[in-house]
Structures are given as C-alpha cells and as structure tokens.
Motif scaffolding. Structure first.
Motif, mmCIF file in Angstrom:
data_model
loop_
_atom_site.group_PDB
_atom_site.id
_atom_site.type_symbol
_atom_site.label_atom_id
_atom_site.label_comp_id
_atom_site.label_asym_id
_atom_site.label_seq_id
_atom_site.Cartn_x
_atom_site.Cartn_y
_atom_site.Cartn_z
ATOM 1 N N HIS A 1 120.725 -22.439 10.346
ATOM 2 C CA HIS A 1 119.950 -21.464 9.213
ATOM 3 C C HIS A 1 118.758 -21.841 8.870
ATOM 4 C CE1 HIS A 1 123.370 -18.541 9.745
ATOM 5 N NE2 HIS A 1 124.164 -19.774 9.865
ATOM 6 N N GLU A 2 118.690 -23.309 9.178
ATOM 7 C CA GLU A 2 117.283 -23.969 8.338
ATOM 8 C C GLU A 2 116.091 -22.921 8.979
ATOM 9 O OE1 GLU A 2 117.774 -25.912 6.208
ATOM 10 O OE2 GLU A 2 115.666 -26.682 5.758
ATOM 11 N N LEU A 3 115.106 -22.833 8.105
ATOM 12 C CA LEU A 3 114.080 -21.954 8.606
ATOM 13 C C LEU A 3 113.083 -23.007 9.149
ATOM 14 C CD1 LEU A 3 113.886 -19.918 5.099
ATOM 15 C CD2 LEU A 3 114.474 -18.981 7.499
ATOM 16 N N LEU B 1 117.586 -13.192 1.734
ATOM 17 C CA LEU B 1 118.823 -12.704 1.520
ATOM 18 C C LEU B 1 119.903 -13.101 2.550
ATOM 19 C CD1 LEU B 1 117.826 -9.036 0.437
ATOM 20 C CD2 LEU B 1 119.335 -10.848 -0.962
ATOM 21 N N GLU B 2 119.283 -12.983 3.968
ATOM 22 C CA GLU B 2 119.950 -13.515 5.075
ATOM 23 C C GLU B 2 120.507 -14.955 5.050
ATOM 24 O OE1 GLU B 2 117.345 -13.330 8.366
ATOM 25 O OE2 GLU B 2 117.701 -11.309 8.865
ATOM 26 N N MET B 3 119.565 -15.644 4.638
ATOM 27 C CA MET B 3 119.814 -17.072 4.325
ATOM 28 C C MET B 3 121.028 -17.327 3.284
ATOM 29 S SD MET B 3 119.470 -19.821 1.918
ATOM 30 C CE MET B 3 118.011 -19.354 1.187
ATOM 31 N N ALA B 4 120.910 -16.511 2.196
ATOM 32 C CA ALA B 4 122.029 -16.732 1.220
ATOM 33 C C ALA B 4 123.188 -16.105 1.301
ATOM 34 C CB ALA B 4 121.065 -16.197 -0.098
ATOM 35 N N LYS B 5 123.463 -15.491 2.538
ATOM 36 C CA LYS B 5 124.591 -14.542 2.730
ATOM 37 C C LYS B 5 125.860 -15.332 2.595
ATOM 38 C CE LYS B 5 124.848 -14.659 7.762
ATOM 39 N NZ LYS B 5 124.407 -14.042 8.865
ATOM 40 N N PHE B 6 125.914 -16.929 2.626
ATOM 41 C CA PHE B 6 126.948 -17.392 2.379
ATOM 42 C C PHE B 6 127.420 -17.746 1.008
ATOM 43 C CE2 PHE B 6 128.444 -17.633 6.593
ATOM 44 C CZ PHE B 6 127.419 -17.726 7.709
ATOM 45 N N SER B 7 126.420 -17.384 0.114
ATOM 46 C CA SER B 7 126.992 -17.649 -1.378
ATOM 47 C C SER B 7 127.481 -16.420 -1.991
ATOM 48 C CB SER B 7 125.657 -17.841 -2.176
ATOM 49 O OG SER B 7 125.797 -18.011 -3.535
ATOM 50 N N VAL C 1 108.803 -16.578 3.895
ATOM 51 C CA VAL C 1 109.317 -16.619 5.275
ATOM 52 C C VAL C 1 108.930 -15.685 6.014
ATOM 53 C CG1 VAL C 1 111.736 -16.629 6.216
ATOM 54 C CG2 VAL C 1 111.367 -17.660 4.095
ATOM 55 N N THR C 2 108.505 -16.010 7.530
ATOM 56 C CA THR C 2 108.138 -14.680 8.016
ATOM 57 C C THR C 2 109.301 -14.436 9.431
ATOM 58 O OG1 THR C 2 106.992 -16.374 9.608
ATOM 59 C CG2 THR C 2 105.868 -15.376 7.660
ATOM 60 N N HIS C 3 110.201 -15.052 9.328
ATOM 61 C CA HIS C 3 111.197 -14.871 10.882
ATOM 62 C C HIS C 3 112.566 -14.342 10.027
ATOM 63 C CE1 HIS C 3 113.311 -15.548 14.380
ATOM 64 N NE2 HIS C 3 114.068 -16.275 13.653
ATOM 65 N N MET C 4 113.073 -13.134 10.405
ATOM 66 C CA MET C 4 114.295 -12.897 10.006
ATOM 67 C C MET C 4 115.180 -12.575 11.281
ATOM 68 S SD MET C 4 113.437 -9.070 8.739
ATOM 69 C CE MET C 4 114.701 -8.376 9.430
ATOM 70 N N PRO D 1 130.368 -22.664 2.604
ATOM 71 C CA PRO D 1 129.801 -23.686 3.282
ATOM 72 C C PRO D 1 128.179 -23.827 2.927
ATOM 73 C CG PRO D 1 129.694 -21.745 4.605
ATOM 74 C CD PRO D 1 130.362 -21.271 3.278
ATOM 75 N N ASP D 2 127.874 -25.140 2.790
ATOM 76 C CA ASP D 2 126.555 -25.595 2.790
ATOM 77 C C ASP D 2 125.669 -25.474 3.846
ATOM 78 O OD1 ASP D 2 125.148 -28.384 0.870
ATOM 79 O OD2 ASP D 2 124.248 -26.497 2.158
ATOM 80 N N LEU D 3 124.775 -24.654 4.008
ATOM 81 C CA LEU D 3 124.012 -24.578 5.389
ATOM 82 C C LEU D 3 122.721 -25.211 5.022
ATOM 83 C CD1 LEU D 3 124.625 -20.736 5.600
ATOM 84 C CD2 LEU D 3 125.532 -22.495 6.836
ATOM 85 N N SER D 4 122.620 -26.195 4.141
ATOM 86 C CA SER D 4 121.159 -26.863 4.009
ATOM 87 C C SER D 4 120.700 -27.417 5.065
ATOM 88 C CB SER D 4 121.172 -27.756 2.710
ATOM 89 O OG SER D 4 122.028 -28.420 2.869
ATOM 90 N N GLN D 5 121.701 -28.013 6.066
ATOM 91 C CA GLN D 5 121.288 -28.511 7.258
ATOM 92 C C GLN D 5 121.779 -27.797 8.477
ATOM 93 O OE1 GLN D 5 118.772 -30.552 7.156
ATOM 94 N NE2 GLN D 5 118.816 -30.772 4.895
ATOM 95 N N SER D 6 121.387 -26.789 8.941
ATOM 96 C CA SER D 6 122.080 -25.989 9.981
ATOM 97 C C SER D 6 121.172 -25.185 10.575
ATOM 98 C CB SER D 6 122.954 -25.355 9.295
ATOM 99 O OG SER D 6 122.512 -24.047 8.883
#
Ligand SMILES: Cc1cnc(Nc2ccc(CC#N)cc2)nc1Nc1cc(C2CC2)[nH]n1
Length: 321
Positions: free
Chosen positions: A305-307, A76-82, A8-11, A298-303
C-alpha cells in the motif's frame, strides 16, 4: 505516484460513471458544506443502509482541481485499515463533480458537544477515551507518512452521541504525504488550530497535526478555544506569541495530568512536540484502560500500500495564504 507538493496522484478505487441516484436516495438536510463540497446523508436503495455522500466540484475558481480530489480518495484508501478513519465505500463521477460515498457517523461533530452546557459536555474520562482513539488514528496516518493538516472538532465525528460512541476522523482535503517532498510550506488549516510553523512558512511535518491535537484536547476539556481572538489576525498573533493560559477557573475540576498532556503538545518548536506514539504512553491516557486499538488494525507502513515515491524532487512552490 506523488507530485511535488506531497499530493497523491495514484488511486485504486474504480470510479463509477453510472448515475449515483440509480443506487442512492438523498435524505434530510445537508450534513456539512464547504467552499467546494457539500455532504448529504443518503440511503443505499438495495440495502436501506445509511451513508454520507460528499459532492466535490472538479472545477474551482476556473481551475481543474480533479487531482486534489484524487489525493483525498487515495489517502482514504490508504487509511481504510484504521477503525478511526471514516470508511470510503465507492466513488462516482459526473461532468462537474466527484461523489465520495462514505461511512455515515450518526453522532455528528464532536464540536457540538465541546460547546454543550455542563450537563451534556464531555467528562474528562470521555475525553481520555476519545483522544486516545484520535491519537491511534493519527498515529496510523503518521506511520504511513500522511499528515491531516485540518484536525479540529468539526472534522472529528462520533458514531453515536448518546450513548457516547467512537470517533471517526474525516476530511482529508488538505492532507499531504510528508516523506515524498523536502518541505511543504503551504498556508493551510483553520486559524484556531494551525501550528506556529504554518504561520512562519516553516516546514510542515507530522508535528503540525500534534499541535492541533493539543488545541483540540484543550477545547474538549474546557469548551474554550485557547488562541481564539476577535479576528483571524489576533488569533494568529496569539499562536505565534504563545498567548495561552491554563487558569484555575477554566480548568476547574480537570486534573493536572490533563494539563501536562496539553503542554507536551502546545510547544512552539515542532521538534520538541510529543509524537502521537509518545502521547499514547502519557500517564494521563493510561489512567483508564481501553481495548488496545493495535489489535484491530494491521500496520501498513511498509507494504504494497506504500505510495510511490515522487518522480521529481523540485522545491515546493511557496503558496500565498
Ligand atoms: C451526522 C453528521 C452531522 N454532521 C456532520 N458534519 C460533517 C463534518 C465534516 C464533514 C467534512 C468531510 N468530509 C462533513 C460533515 N457529519 C455527519 N455525519 C457524517 C459525515 C460523514 C462523512 C465525512 C463526510 N459521515 N457521517
């Protein structure tokens, strides 16, 4: 943004350039040390709250590795809701390092309790609860098309050791996005826990993490590492030849359901291995109720937050081990 080998190259996290030491005091001895990182306990000067500071060198073996660290931060950002993935609070940068300020897990590595003598070792009931949490955390990552690739007892921490607390998955330094690339074929991970496909330069997938969870479950229940040899080569041979025993003496007092669970994961063909969501339905884990974790995250798989998807789809570079 993605590059061609799933990094991942974007944060989004703002990177602070004011001195880390203006806001935090380092306390006690090191918590962990890797080749290019050291982790130290620290205290927020304004609140007294404890955190773990991970100091990562940007230049390694003469190469600029800043993007590797950006990859870890973005995951780590993407996983912050877990609730099962360690929380990233903030990031500092100096000329030579990036400093990740992370949630402090006071219970330390489950590794220490895996090897504890009988009195302090995990009970099967403990392992069921902890493995369910690990699976919920890994299922969250996999739903977001991220693979950890270094799941082992040293990277599963406890919020508290006694009474036994909850787990936190840490160290996303080897993690990759799996949807953005055709095939990832890098030699990664720690010998005892790497899946057979890694040794054969075959494609890496979410199933690669599931193999590691099978080894982790075996170690947590028995204190023995199933494929460990006298050296790295012997360990790799044990894995590729599936040299594993479920002997009566090693599994004394452990249920057949637990062994059945491990056998659903330690399968050589990655396509035949149980997925995280399937593992959560296994009767072994149903044998003791717990608060359903999905109520908490919440499940962010389609949101949003999607990279982003990758710009180019070049074949991955085959990395030498
Ligand atoms: C009490 C403690 C004891 N031992 C470790 N070991 C350890 C294991 C893996 C990594 C690898 C990583 N990353 C770093 C340290 N971490 C601890 N607390 C942490 C450690 C942390 C964050 C993850 C650093 N929060 N609380």
């Amino acid at each position: 943004m993605m590059n061609r080998n799933g990094m991942v190259t974007h944060m989004q996290t703002r990177i602070r350039t004011d001195p880390f030491s203006s806001n935090y005091t380092l306390v006690g001895k090191e918590l962990g040390r890797g080749k290019f990182a050291v982790v130290k306990k620290c205290v927020d000067k304004s609140t007294g709250k404890e955190y773990a500071a991970k100091f990562l060198r940007k230049r390694r073996k003469g190469e600029d590795c800043r993007m590797d660290i950006i990859n870890e931060i973005a995951i780590l950002e993407m996983a912050k809701f877990s609730p099962h993935v360690v929380d990233l609070r903030e990031v500092y940068e100096t000329n030579s390092e990036l400093i990740l300020v992370l949630e402090y897990a006071a219970g330390g590595e489950i590794f220490n309790q895996c090897l504890a003598d009988h009195g302090d070792a995990f009970t099967e009931k403990d392992v069921i609860r902890l493995i369910r949490q690990i699976l919920n955390g890994v299922a969250y990552l996999h739903r977001n098309n991220v693979v950890h690739l270094d799941l082992k007892p040293q990277n599963i921490l406890l919020t508290n050791s006694n009474p036994l607390g909850d787990i936190r998955i840490v160290d996303f330094g080897l993690s990759r996005r799996v949807d953005a690339v055709k095939e990832i074929r890098e030699i990664l991970g720690t010998p005892e826990y790497v899946a057979p496909e890694i040794l054969n330069y075959e494609p890496i997938s979410t199933a690669t993490d599931m193999w590691s969870i099978g080894v982790l479950t075996y170690v947590m229940l028995t204190g023995e590492s199933p494929f460990l040899g006298d050296n790295k080569q012997e360990t790799f041979l044990n894995i590729s030849q599936m040299n594993i025993q479920y002997s009566q003496d090693v599994f004394e007092g452990i249920t057949d359901l637990a062994i059945d669970f491990i056998k659903a994961l330690l399968i050589k063909n990655p396509r035949k291995r149980a997925k995280a969501e399937q593992c959560l339905q296994h009767p072994w884990l149903a044998s003791c109720p717990d608060i359903p974790d999905l109520l908490k995250e919440p499940d962010l798989s389609q949101s949003e937050h999607e990279l982003d998807t990758p710009q180019d789809d070049d074949e991955l570079v085959l990395m030498a081990s």
